[in-house]
Design a protein around this motif. Structure first.
Motif, PDB file in Angstrom:
ATOM      1  N   GLN A  65      -1.033   5.398  -7.635  1.00  0.00           N
ATOM      2  CA  GLN A  65      -0.503   4.674  -8.223  1.00  0.00           C
ATOM      3  C   GLN A  65       0.003   5.623  -8.859  1.00  0.00           C
ATOM      4  O   GLN A  65       2.155   5.069  -9.620  1.00  0.00           O
ATOM      5  CB  GLN A  65      -0.280   3.284  -8.944  1.00  0.00           C
ATOM      6  N   HIS A 111      -4.388  -8.112  -6.260  1.00  0.00           N
ATOM      7  CA  HIS A 111      -4.007  -7.359  -7.744  1.00  0.00           C
ATOM      8  C   HIS A 111      -5.040  -6.519  -8.037  1.00  0.00           C
ATOM      9  O   HIS A 111      -6.425  -7.377  -8.007  1.00  0.00           O
ATOM     10  CB  HIS A 111      -4.167  -8.903  -8.248  1.00  0.00           C
ATOM     11  N   LYS A 113      -7.288  -4.709 -10.822  1.00  0.00           N
ATOM     12  CA  LYS A 113      -7.157  -4.644 -12.366  1.00  0.00           C
ATOM     13  C   LYS A 113      -7.459  -3.065 -12.765  1.00  0.00           C
ATOM     14  O   LYS A 113      -7.666  -1.798 -12.054  1.00  0.00           O
ATOM     15  CB  LYS A 113      -8.377  -5.218 -12.986  1.00  0.00           C
TER      16      LYS A 113
END
Length: 123
Positions: A65, A111, A113
């Motif tokens: 990311q 999603h 974490k």
């Protein structure tokens, strides 16, 4: 722990254009440096990058990311259902199918974490 210490497997990568035509296919080590080098060497902008939730997905997502690419982690059951009609199930054909799912937008991102959240959960 260095990136090379946790994994020795390979992964299939497939890039398709807006019409679904395969522009590039590669099998490469499932290492962050190898994946980013391959994506950065591609001569056109890459809009979406996705992979199924699995054993390596948290690590890959959290590290990748920060590369500037848009990464999506997709629910494995939904991807499996979408790919169930394929005749030949290989890493290469799965990568093609995932690329098509990303192209069409027919996916639900999972999603992921943060590392800090996992640290809180262990307490």
């Amino acid at each position: 722990m260095g990136d090379k210490a946790w994994n020795t497997s390979s992964c299939a990568l497939c890039i398709v254009d807006g019409s679904g035509k395969v522009c590039m296919e590669r099998e490469l080590p499932c290492e962050v440096a190898d994946i980013t080098d391959c994506l950065e060497a591609f001569p056109h902008p890459v809009e979406r990058i996705g992979f199924e939730v699995g054993a390596l997905s948290q690590h890959l997502f959290l590290v990748l990311q920060h590369t500037g690419f848009g990464f999506f982690c997709m629910e494995a059951r939904k991807v499996s259902a979408a790919l169930s009609g394929m005749r030949n199930k290989t890493d290469k054909t799965d990568a093609q199918g995932i690329a098509q799912i990303l192209r069409t937008g027919w996916f639900s991102p999972v999603h992921m974490k943060s590392r800090e959240a996992y640290g809180v959960l262990r307490c």
